[in-house]
Design a protein around this motif. Structure first.
Motif, PDB file in Angstrom:
ATOM      1  N   ARG A   1      38.910  35.887  42.805  1.00 17.56           N
ATOM      2  CA  ARG A   1      37.599  36.096  42.211  1.00 17.56           C
ATOM      3  C   ARG A   1      36.549  35.329  42.998  1.00 17.56           C
ATOM      4  O   ARG A   1      36.820  34.260  43.534  1.00 17.56           O
ATOM      5  N   SER A   2      35.354  35.862  43.017  1.00 18.30           N
ATOM      6  CA  SER A   2      34.263  35.157  43.672  1.00 18.30           C
ATOM      7  C   SER A   2      33.777  34.036  42.769  1.00 18.30           C
ATOM      8  O   SER A   2      34.023  34.035  41.560  1.00 18.30           O
ATOM      9  N   SER A   3      33.082  33.087  43.350  1.00 15.16           N
ATOM     10  CA  SER A   3      32.565  31.991  42.532  1.00 15.16           C
ATOM     11  C   SER A   3      31.493  32.508  41.584  1.00 15.16           C
ATOM     12  O   SER A   3      31.259  31.920  40.532  1.00 15.16           O
ATOM     13  N   ARG A   4      30.863  33.623  41.946  1.00 11.00           N
ATOM     14  CA  ARG A   4      29.842  34.194  41.064  1.00 11.00           C
ATOM     15  C   ARG A   4      30.461  34.656  39.756  1.00 11.00           C
ATOM     16  O   ARG A   4      29.882  34.475  38.684  1.00 11.00           O
ATOM     17  N   SER A   5      31.635  35.273  39.816  1.00 15.87           N
ATOM     18  CA  SER A   5      32.240  35.804  38.599  1.00 15.87           C
ATOM     19  C   SER A   5      32.829  34.715  37.715  1.00 15.87           C
ATOM     20  O   SER A   5      33.166  34.972  36.573  1.00 15.87           O
ATOM     21  N   THR A   6      32.962  33.489  38.212  1.00 12.77           N
ATOM     22  CA  THR A   6      33.432  32.397  37.353  1.00 12.77           C
ATOM     23  C   THR A   6      32.284  31.782  36.568  1.00 12.77           C
ATOM     24  O   THR A   6      32.514  30.994  35.670  1.00 12.77           O
ATOM     25  N   ARG A   7      31.058  32.130  36.909  1.00 15.63           N
ATOM     26  CA  ARG A   7      29.899  31.553  36.229  1.00 15.63           C
ATOM     27  C   ARG A   7      29.428  32.378  35.046  1.00 15.63           C
ATOM     28  O   ARG A   7      28.286  32.255  34.635  1.00 15.63           O
ATOM     29  N   GLY A   8      30.261  33.232  34.546  1.00 16.19           N
ATOM     30  CA  GLY A   8      29.891  34.052  33.401  1.00 16.19           C
ATOM     31  C   GLY A   8      31.087  34.834  32.910  1.00 16.19           C
ATOM     32  O   GLY A   8      32.227  34.560  33.286  1.00 16.19           O
TER      33      GLY A   8
END
Length: 170
Positions: A55-62
């Motif tokens: 997963r990208s770090s972007r998808s861990t922020r939500g």
């Protein structure tokens, strides 16, 4: 590629199309002693491990519900391919947690909003969704926002259970 497929016979096309990649059809040779001939065993399907896509770090922020940026090509009539990307439909929403009794800001995809409605609320989604639990099992260094809220919900539920047990014992 298209010309190569058209030169194959129908049986060969079916074999290349429908053969699962997890099956290895090579026969296994075993030698029992140096003087005996090798015997052929029937092929055994080898179990494959399920590979979790990073997963990208972007998808861990939500709460992205397994969605992430996808890449591909624009293909016009001239067939000159140009690279492009498809971003998930991310919305900024404030969601209510019944267990924590508070409003929490999230970046949420529209698919995750539908999943939250189907599962009966934010708390049920965070406790039961495989996409929230997946980050924990992968051993990602920093846990995502959904996992952090999930941990708070689990702690609160354990605390309520402990208070109920103590009240019954009195």
């Amino acid at each position: 590629m298209l010309q190569r497929l058209s030169s194959l016979t129908t049986c060969q096309k079916a074999a290349t199309t429908f053969l699962p990649s997890s099956l290895s059809l090579r026969p296994i040779l075993t030698v029992q002693s140096p003087h005996s001939l090798p015997t052929i065993q029937s092929p055994q399907p080898q179990p494959t491990t399920t590979q979790i896509r990073p997963r990208s770090s972007r998808s861990t922020r939500g709460l992205f519900d397994g969605r992430d940026v996808r890449f591909g090509n624009n293909v016009p009539f001239s067939l000159k391919k140009t690279r492009r990307k498809w971003s998930p439909n991310v919305q900024h929403k404030v969601l209510y947690s019944e267990v924590l009794d508070e409003l929490i800001k999230f970046k949420v995809t529209t698919g995750a909003l539908r999943s939250i409605d189907k599962m009966g609320g934010l708390d049920n989604y965070l406790l039961n969704s495989k996409h929230v639990k997946e980050l924990k099992t992968k051993g990602v260094g920093k846990e995502g926002q959904g996992q952090q809220v999930r941990n708070r919900i689990v702690q609160k539920l354990k605390h309520q259970e402990r208070l109920k047990r103590e009240a019954v014992e009195r």
